[in-house]
Design a protein around this motif. Structure first.
Motif, short mmCIF file in Angstrom:
data_model
loop_
_atom_site.label_atom_id
_atom_site.label_comp_id
_atom_site.label_asym_id
_atom_site.label_seq_id
_atom_site.Cartn_x
_atom_site.Cartn_y
_atom_site.Cartn_z
N ILE A 50 0.82 -1.22 0.00
CA ILE A 50 0.00 0.00 0.00
C ILE A 50 0.85 1.26 0.00
O ILE A 50 0.67 2.14 -0.85
N ALA A 51 1.78 1.40 0.93
CA ALA A 51 2.59 2.61 1.06
C ALA A 51 3.39 2.87 -0.21
O ALA A 51 4.17 2.03 -0.66
N GLY A 52 3.15 4.01 -0.82
CA GLY A 52 3.88 4.39 -2.03
C GLY A 52 3.45 3.60 -3.25
O GLY A 52 4.13 3.65 -4.28
N LYS A 53 2.34 2.90 -3.17
CA LYS A 53 1.91 2.04 -4.29
C LYS A 53 0.52 2.42 -4.79
O LYS A 53 -0.18 3.25 -4.19
N ASP A 54 0.15 1.79 -5.89
CA ASP A 54 -1.23 1.89 -6.36
C ASP A 54 -2.06 0.95 -5.49
O ASP A 54 -1.99 -0.27 -5.62
N ALA A 55 -2.84 1.53 -4.59
CA ALA A 55 -3.57 0.75 -3.59
C ALA A 55 -5.06 0.64 -3.93
O ALA A 55 -5.89 0.39 -3.05
N THR A 56 -5.39 0.79 -5.21
CA THR A 56 -6.79 0.77 -5.62
C THR A 56 -7.50 -0.51 -5.20
O THR A 56 -8.57 -0.48 -4.59
N GLU A 57 -6.90 -1.64 -5.51
CA GLU A 57 -7.53 -2.91 -5.19
C GLU A 57 -7.66 -3.10 -3.68
O GLU A 57 -8.70 -3.54 -3.18
N ALA A 58 -6.62 -2.74 -2.95
CA ALA A 58 -6.66 -2.88 -1.49
C ALA A 58 -7.72 -1.96 -0.90
O ALA A 58 -8.44 -2.33 0.03
N PHE A 59 -7.83 -0.74 -1.44
CA PHE A 59 -8.81 0.23 -0.92
C PHE A 59 -10.22 -0.30 -1.06
O PHE A 59 -11.02 -0.28 -0.12
N PHE A 60 -10.56 -0.78 -2.26
CA PHE A 60 -11.93 -1.23 -2.50
C PHE A 60 -12.21 -2.60 -1.90
O PHE A 60 -13.35 -3.08 -1.97
N GLY A 61 -11.21 -3.20 -1.32
CA GLY A 61 -11.45 -4.41 -0.54
C GLY A 61 -11.83 -4.06 0.89
O GLY A 61 -12.28 -4.92 1.64
N LEU A 62 -11.66 -2.78 1.25
CA LEU A 62 -11.90 -2.35 2.63
C LEU A 62 -12.93 -1.22 2.75
O LEU A 62 -13.53 -1.05 3.82
N HIS A 63 -13.12 -0.44 1.67
CA HIS A 63 -13.95 0.75 1.76
C HIS A 63 -14.93 0.86 0.60
O HIS A 63 -14.66 0.38 -0.50
N ARG A 64 -16.05 1.54 0.86
CA ARG A 64 -16.99 1.88 -0.20
C ARG A 64 -16.51 3.14 -0.92
O ARG A 64 -15.78 3.96 -0.34
N TYR A 65 -16.94 3.33 -2.15
CA TYR A 65 -16.50 4.47 -2.94
C TYR A 65 -16.86 5.78 -2.27
O TYR A 65 -16.14 6.78 -2.38
N GLU A 66 -17.97 5.80 -1.55
CA GLU A 66 -18.44 7.04 -0.94
C GLU A 66 -17.42 7.65 0.01
O GLU A 66 -17.46 8.85 0.28
#
Length: 515
Positions: A50-66
């Motif tokens: 995650i740190a310094g990376k493209d964390a798109t996949e990790a983000f949407f595994g944990l959070h809603r877009y809102e």
């Protein structure tokens, strides 16, 4: 002003505490100052993926877009990745979802339907926009704090004729402007009302939906159909103007679904009645202004009265699994005087008054139940597509696909049965509906609410722990699972309705048939 652009290599240099950047869907976020306040802890953001990376996949595994749309997080955006564009676009208010089965077939591009007109489509688009602009934010706030729906919302609904339209087609719409003239009163039909019932579910706020005039929906029709003109006109105009609310009080702790077993007593006195009794689980009861009340009279018959809030009328909130914004109440009438002109229908013929609206009430509840179930299907389809397990999307597991197949089959069958009955309602007069549709509507409601609870259970299994958490990815699943039993009880418990449907069928069995 255009944002600065970065390369992924530049972002990768900011990967430690105090200097921490991440990329989500092409946007660069500087989380250096926020990292220590991250609800999940600093270690989550310092993860090497995650740190310094493209964390798109990790983000949407944990959070809603809102989450990305909240102002407090938008301020962390410092730029974007050169050569990349946003791939994820939220559905705008009023727009249709592109997720398969997220919309009824008639709203899905490429499909045809035998029921809906171009006016229905325009009406649906306008009504959805109103719901998502006005009711969704208000509903989420009231669902959380438990306060009654805001008076301003009722006034907005009144301006568009929504309060009147929620009671279905009929003479009460004559001369009114509906949705700024989008539909003429004489053209408004049960499919318009079906659309309203289904779109209201989009707030994901079950208690709020009931609080937003659920009591009026079932308490006002008896007044319209059986009230004396002066009383009827006074109450109707106050309610349609968004200034007053009604509640239907026929459920007692003693009687439950046994309407004929009511004990509340209306003693005849000069000029009217003295009413004493109690009612329980009354929707909107804590803040209603008028109560349509079933009472036992001196002769033991059933009489229906309109009781205005006054001294002697006491309402207390009942705690239930859904929000107190619904106004669910325990009501006590203590020697309350009710004038003769508040009698609905005839003395001792109150059962006809009470039963007159049951079919429409149950049908209306079913429209919302089916729609809410469909939105859970959409939530699950989105989740299994973005959630990764064992390095693969969750939908790669056959057991998950099997659950989805069952969920889709249930909601599509309920929707089609609902539309078939609605078509019949559009072409039948009231007496014909009572004769032919009481059984089918009862069975449809039983089917819809039973399948809804199956879908709620499957959805929790698909979301796992998130499905029983009130916030985050599965918050809509948790809310649905917690509140879906209301649909199975309100308007008649499933077993009662099932028995009603079968008895209606047996009553029409021809005498000359044998195996």
């Amino acid at each position: 002003m255009s944002q600065k652009q970065y390369t992924l290599e530049e972002v990768s240099r900011h990967n430690k505490e105090g200097d921490l950047w991440v990329v989500v869907d092409s946007k660069v976020y500087d989380l250096s100052k926020f990292a220590g306040m991250h609800p999940g802890g600093l270690s989550v953001l310092l993860d090497e993926e995650i740190a310094g990376k493209d964390a798109t996949e990790a983000f949407f595994g944990l959070h809603r877009y809102e989450v990305l749309q909240r102002p407090q997080y938008k301020r962390f955006v410092i730029g974007s990745i050169a050569g990349q564009v946003e791939q994820i676009h939220p559905r705008l208010p009023g727009e249709l979802s592109k997720v398969p089965y997220a919309e009824a077939t008639w709203l899905t591009p490429g499909y045809y339907n035998p029921y809906y007109t171009e006016n229905h489509l325009k009406f649906q688009l306008a009504y959805r926009k109103f719901v998502e602009d006005v009711l969704v934010p208000e509903g989420q706030a009231r669902e959380e704090d438990g306060k009654r729906p805001s008076p301003s919302v009722f006034l907005e609904m009144a301006k568009l004729g929504i309060i009147a339209m929620r009671l279905g087609p009929g003479p009460h719409l004559k001369g009114r402007t509906l949705m700024n003239g989008l539909v003429k009163p004489e053209e408004f039909d049960y499919f318009h009302e079906l659309i309203m019932g289904q779109e209201m579910s989009r707030a994901h706020a079950r208690g709020y939906n009931d609080g937003l005039g659920g009591g009026t929906y079932i308490g006002l029709p008896p007044i319209i159909n059986f009230g004396k003109p002066a009383l009827r006109d006074k109450i109707v105009e106050e309610v349609f103007a968004g200034k007053k609310l009604c509640a239907l009080a026929i459920t007692e702790a003693f009687a439950g679904s046994d309407v004929a077993g009511l004990k509340c007593h209306a003693k005849k006195v000069p000029g009217g009645y003295r009413v004493t009794g109690t009612y329980k689980w009354i929707t909107n009861g804590t803040f209603a202004d008028y109560f349509t009340v079933g009472c036992r009279n001196d002769q033991g018959g059933l009489t229906v009265l309109v009781i205005e809030r006054q001294p002697g009328v006491e309402t207390k909130s009942i705690k239930t699994p859904y929000s107190t914004t619904a106004g669910t109440a325990y009501i006590t009438f203590e020697d309350v005087f009710v004038p003769d002109e508040n009698l609905l229908g005839q003395e001792s013929k109150g059962l006809q008054v009470i039963l007159s609206n049951f079919n429409h009430e149950r049908w209306g509840m079913t429209t919302a139940s089916v729609s809410a179930q469909r939105m859970i299907v959409e939530e699950c389809l989105k989740w299994v597509n973005q959630r990764k397990v064992f390095g693969k999307p969750l939908h790669s597991q056959a057991v998950i696909r099997s659950k989805l197949a069952a969920m889709i089959s249930r909601v599509e069958s309920a929707q089609n049965w609902l539309e078939s009955i609605t078509y019949q309602m559009n072409h039948m007069k009231y007496k014909e509906q009572a004769e032919y549709l009481a059984g089918p509507i009862a069975l449809l409601k039983k089917y819809a609410t039973e399948t809804a609870q199956e879908t709620a259970r499957d959805a929790v299994q698909i979301f796992g722990g998130r499905g029983i958490t009130k916030s985050g990815m599965g918050r809509h699943i948790e809310h649905y699972h917690r509140t879906v039993p209301f649909d199975a009880v309100l308007g008649g418990a499933e077993d009662v309705l099932g028995d009603l449907g079968v008895r209606q069928a047996l009553r029409k069995m021809p005498k000359d048939v044998r195996l």
